[in-house]
Design a protein around this motif. Structure first.
Motif, short mmCIF file in Angstrom:
data_model
loop_
_atom_site.label_atom_id
_atom_site.label_comp_id
_atom_site.label_asym_id
_atom_site.label_seq_id
_atom_site.Cartn_x
_atom_site.Cartn_y
_atom_site.Cartn_z
N MET A 1 -8.37 17.00 21.99
CA MET A 1 -8.96 15.80 21.41
C MET A 1 -9.17 15.96 19.90
N LYS A 2 -9.67 17.15 19.51
CA LYS A 2 -9.91 17.41 18.10
C LYS A 2 -8.60 17.39 17.32
N LYS A 3 -7.52 17.95 17.94
CA LYS A 3 -6.22 17.97 17.26
C LYS A 3 -5.71 16.55 17.04
N ILE A 4 -5.93 15.68 18.03
CA ILE A 4 -5.48 14.28 17.90
C ILE A 4 -6.23 13.59 16.77
N LEU A 5 -7.56 13.82 16.73
CA LEU A 5 -8.37 13.21 15.67
C LEU A 5 -7.96 13.71 14.30
N LEU A 6 -7.71 15.01 14.19
CA LEU A 6 -7.29 15.58 12.91
C LEU A 6 -5.94 15.02 12.48
N THR A 7 -5.04 14.87 13.45
CA THR A 7 -3.72 14.30 13.15
C THR A 7 -3.86 12.87 12.65
N LEU A 8 -4.68 12.08 13.35
CA LEU A 8 -4.89 10.69 12.93
C LEU A 8 -5.51 10.61 11.56
N MET A 9 -6.47 11.49 11.28
CA MET A 9 -7.12 11.51 9.97
C MET A 9 -6.12 11.88 8.89
N PHE A 10 -5.25 12.84 9.19
CA PHE A 10 -4.25 13.28 8.22
C PHE A 10 -3.25 12.16 7.92
N VAL A 11 -2.79 11.48 8.98
CA VAL A 11 -1.86 10.36 8.79
C VAL A 11 -2.52 9.25 7.98
N SER A 12 -3.78 8.96 8.31
CA SER A 12 -4.52 7.94 7.57
C SER A 12 -4.67 8.32 6.11
N PHE A 13 -4.93 9.60 5.85
CA PHE A 13 -5.05 10.10 4.47
C PHE A 13 -3.74 9.93 3.72
N LEU A 14 -2.63 10.26 4.38
CA LEU A 14 -1.32 10.13 3.73
C LEU A 14 -1.01 8.67 3.43
N ASN A 15 -1.31 7.78 4.38
CA ASN A 15 -1.03 6.36 4.19
C ASN A 15 -1.84 5.78 3.05
N SER A 16 -3.12 6.17 2.97
CA SER A 16 -3.97 5.64 1.89
C SER A 16 -3.52 6.16 0.54
N ASN A 17 -3.16 7.45 0.49
CA ASN A 17 -2.70 8.03 -0.77
C ASN A 17 -1.36 7.46 -1.20
N ALA A 18 -0.53 7.10 -0.21
CA ALA A 18 0.80 6.58 -0.53
C ALA A 18 0.70 5.28 -1.31
N GLN A 19 -0.41 4.58 -1.14
CA GLN A 19 -0.54 3.30 -1.81
C GLN A 19 -1.47 3.36 -3.01
N ASN A 20 -1.78 4.56 -3.46
CA ASN A 20 -2.57 4.74 -4.67
C ASN A 20 -1.64 5.08 -5.83
N PRO A 21 -1.50 4.21 -6.82
CA PRO A 21 -0.60 4.51 -7.93
C PRO A 21 -1.12 5.66 -8.77
N VAL A 22 -0.18 6.43 -9.35
CA VAL A 22 -0.58 7.50 -10.25
C VAL A 22 -0.87 6.95 -11.64
N GLN A 23 -0.29 5.79 -11.93
CA GLN A 23 -0.59 5.09 -13.18
C GLN A 23 -0.41 3.59 -12.94
N GLU A 24 -1.24 2.80 -13.61
CA GLU A 24 -1.07 1.36 -13.54
C GLU A 24 -1.51 0.73 -14.86
N PHE A 25 -0.87 -0.37 -15.17
CA PHE A 25 -1.17 -1.12 -16.39
C PHE A 25 -1.45 -2.56 -15.98
N ASN A 26 -2.70 -2.99 -16.18
CA ASN A 26 -3.09 -4.33 -15.77
C ASN A 26 -2.94 -5.36 -16.88
N PHE A 27 -2.88 -4.91 -18.14
CA PHE A 27 -2.73 -5.79 -19.30
C PHE A 27 -3.84 -6.83 -19.38
#
Length: 297
Positions: A1-27
């Protein structure tokens, strides 16, 4: 159960980071990045952005800007660049943005070709015809579009408003350079557009992530005014009569003389029978009129 939760947390972390830009310009009234670490060079002209906010977008009229961005992915590393753009003219080429060198496969950028017959070629430019991803699609001026270009080390994709326009496999990229240009391709300046919200990522966003990014940043639709509740209407007020053309009134009288009956229905209910003599007293609305011959006595 703990492994499943850790896996889900890791996937969630990757998904959230994937949509965080390293740079952005809003002008938003300046040329600086969102974290104020870097800035485009030049004297800006700011206009309303896609949300209607004043001085929230950068206007380029045959003028280019550049910034040194150390986070730009090099070689064949994964990447995504997204930008909101409104073309103020589509009869000439618009070099939206890009970086790299003028050598085979060493450039990565977005160009919108001049429109012809209502269509225009969007070009994920890689320098050299074999390194470009080109797709023709309808294009209108004075409309805000969100473009995203991605590369995952093998697949090159170009999106507009969250929708995949074209994908190409097996194009080798060896992008080199840390100067991000808007408004020009290498040394050629050509653009007449408003630019807003450039975002740079060091991952190739998925189709779902691109669509989510578009949906979360698109202008809100105009909401129609809610209907007036029936309880708030003054029931004592008499409905305004329908103003019929004189020809219609005359035809109604003539119909009554010629042995025809006229019935008027509203929402399936008959509201006028025998003849049409009181049509002029009806309130505003849409009605169904039924005319039938009546036998002469």
């Amino acid at each position: 159960m703990k492994k499943i939760l850790l896996t889900l947390m890791f996937v969630s972390f990757l998904n959230s980071n994937a949509q965080n830009p390293v740079q952005e310009f809003n002008f938003n009234g300046n040329l600086s990045s969102a974290d104020n670490t870097i800035s485009f060079l030049g004297t800006p002209v700011f206009v309303n952005d896609r949300m209607g906010a004043p001085k929230g977008a950068l206007r380029l009229s045959n003028k280019a800007y550049q910034a040194v961005v150390g986070d730009l992915p090099q070689g064949n590393k994964p990447r995504t660049i997204s930008v909101w753009v409104k073309f103020n003219a589509i009869n000439a080429v618009n070099h939206v943005l890009g970086y790299g060198t003028a050598a085979n496969g060493q450039y990565f950028g977005l160009t919108q070709q001049a429109a012809a017959g209502g269509n225009s070629e969007a070009n994920l430019a890689g320098w050299g015809p074999g390194n470009d991803v080109v797709v023709s699609a309808p294009l209108l001026k004075d409309i805000w579009y969100m473009y995203s270009i991605t590369y995952d080390g093998n697949s090159s994709k170009i999106y507009r408003n969250g929708e995949l326009l074209k994908s190409a496999e097996g194009i080798a990229r060896s992008t080199k350079g840390y100067i991000l240009n808007i408004g020009k391709l290498n040394t050629a300046t050509s653009i007449n557009a408003d630019i807003d919200d450039i975002k740079l990522y060091t991952v190739a966003m998925t189709d779902e992530q691109v669509m989510e990014s578009y949906n979360s940043s698109k202008p809100a639709k105009t909401v129609a005014a809610p209907p007036v509740p029936v309880s708030s209407i003054d029931k004592k007020a008499a409905p305004a009569p329908v103003k019929l053309p004189a020809a219609a009134v005359a035809a109604s009288a003539e119909t009554s003389k010629s042995g025809k009956s006229v019935e008027v229905f509203s929402q399936g209910q008959k509201i006028i029978g025998a003849n049409a003599s009181n049509i002029g007293d009806l309130p505003e609305g849409t009605y169904l009129i039924k005319v039938t011959n009546t036998p002469k006595k």
